[in-house]
Design an enzyme around this catalytic site. Sequence first.
Site, short mmCIF file in Angstrom:
data_model
loop_
_atom_site.label_atom_id
_atom_site.label_comp_id
_atom_site.label_asym_id
_atom_site.label_seq_id
_atom_site.Cartn_x
_atom_site.Cartn_y
_atom_site.Cartn_z
N GLU A 246 0.88 -1.13 -0.18
CA GLU A 246 0.09 -0.11 0.01
C GLU A 246 0.88 1.18 -0.05
O GLU A 246 1.92 1.61 0.85
CB GLU A 246 -0.95 0.07 1.26
CG GLU A 246 -2.10 1.09 1.24
CD GLU A 246 -2.52 1.33 -0.40
OE1 GLU A 246 -2.12 1.95 -1.21
OE2 GLU A 246 -3.87 0.49 -0.45
N ASN A 247 0.52 2.28 -1.01
CA ASN A 247 1.03 3.33 -1.17
C ASN A 247 2.69 3.28 -1.54
O ASN A 247 3.72 3.84 -1.26
CB ASN A 247 1.19 4.25 0.13
CG ASN A 247 -0.13 4.88 0.37
OD1 ASN A 247 -1.06 4.94 -0.38
ND2 ASN A 247 -0.75 4.57 1.60
N ASP A 327 -7.07 -0.04 -3.84
CA ASP A 327 -8.13 1.01 -3.77
C ASP A 327 -8.96 0.74 -5.42
O ASP A 327 -9.51 1.66 -5.64
CB ASP A 327 -7.80 2.37 -3.82
CG ASP A 327 -6.90 2.55 -4.61
OD1 ASP A 327 -6.41 2.08 -5.59
OD2 ASP A 327 -6.18 3.75 -4.44
#
Length: 535
Positions: A246-247, A327
């Site tokens: 994530e990220n 996402d």
Amino acid sequence: MKHGLLLRRLGATAVLGLTVLLAGQTVSMAAGIGSNGSTTLAVTASLLPCDIYANGGTACVAAHSTTRALFANYNGPLYQVTRASDSTKEDIGVQAKGGYAKAGDQDAFCSGTTCIISIIYDQTSNKNDLAIEPKGGNGAADNGVPADALPVTAGGVKVYGASFSGHMGYRNVVGTMVARNGSPESMYMVTSGNHFNSGCCFDYGNAEISLNDTGNGHMDAINFGNERWSNFTVNGNGPWVQADLENGLFQSETGSSKDTTNTGDTEPYVTAMLKNDGQKNFALKHGNAQSGALSTSYSGPLPTTGFNPTYTPMKQEGSIVLGTGGDNSNGSIGSFFEGVMTAGVASDAVDNAVQANIVSVGYGGKSSTAGGVLSPDSTISLNATTPCCTTRYISQQSGGTAQSGTVVTAVISSASSTSNAQDGTWILRAGLADQTCYSFESRDYPGQFMRHYNFQIYRQPMDGSQQFRADATFCSEPGKVGQGFSFHSYNYPTRYLRHFNNTLYVSSNGGPNNFDTQNVWINDVSWLVTTPWAP
Ligand code: AHR
Ligand code: AHR
């Protein structure tokens, strides 16, 4: 720290079951959780990946494949297809317990129409089935993959992989028994080094149950592609096996590659593996799924410095994603053949045994397609296959202002004028929006390409915009009618290059427009690639 079971090299003659071999042989690893493939483990040929993981004490919590059973005793459905003609669904199972997919059932069910894959079933008892992904924080609801877009062979039989061409993805929104909040897990997928891009994010693994980016460490998924994250440094051109935590798409705790030999996996079938103890360490392995062993590109700490908050401990949420980011960022393309997630960090010996089993499948080349060759930068003509129209070729209209730039089918023969022959000739280019797809440049008007606008095809100058690139990119598949090629729109992947009343459109089978009619659709979207009328 103990990292499960690790076996010292075993004699080549040992062919006992894993349970026996592993009993009581727990040893500690000095550093990392996947330091190197220096251990081997003898396995009986009948053990499939999830049997191997179970015997190693790291059972599969999810197992997905469109090509084969991943447990020796699995006898259930592999995936579900939905056909366009009447929206009915059919499960595609295995040919025998523990065997390969019964692709013939799909071919029969989808004959004369088209199908998408609507579910990829979980083969464990957890029912972590993957359905078409709903809307997420960064992407609208996805499409299912065309069910027949990736015919390959496995175990010597024809099966179908899942071919993602953007805006396609699957999700089990709230997984059962999938690692959460810093629990250890392993996962692998078999993907392809011939089909990838730099869009975010071709992932398989653990993601957010809200389908939103909920922060660092809330994902733990394998990523495959040539997307380079932020200022991370990489070696070569990719595509690489990375960790989507994530990220960030990480090749090490700093994000950057620490393995100068890892310049990318360009083999047609690639094994991609990620292991994460959830607390301190993670490891990435990659290899050729058709031969040889895995290489460890990284084994060491999770990202800490420079990331706030850090990734220690992990905060996985236990949703399972395939084909998009956590996402639902859905700009990526890729291929998926099989993958599993486990509880606990598998030993290197288990990793090696799983890779050996994958290699034993003998994943093999795309089914050959008669009807021409798609060779980038070659000059071609495109011949209709519908019985009405076999003397017709895709042609631009250059005369007259009103029709200028319209793309049609026109009868061309050796008696045609030079000008007409030229109108029916195109230069095949790497796709303007995706190099694994194609764009068709006009022979007469260099720099002008076929593009769709309101779903009709025109020959227009490339204006440099992302919109034009996407509208002018078409991805090839075996021809829907069983010969030649079909080309689906890059940005409207359910729409295919079709002639209707001799005019070119991008058409979906049974869609809302008159040019979407199902009558002779599979013929109208199938094209023979021929030698050019005007070389
Ligand atoms: O970490 C890379 C991507 O960033 C994730 O997959 C996505 O959720 C976010 O946009
Ligand atoms: O484009 C010629 C024909 O027109 C197509 O085959 C058919 O769909 C329509 O009638």
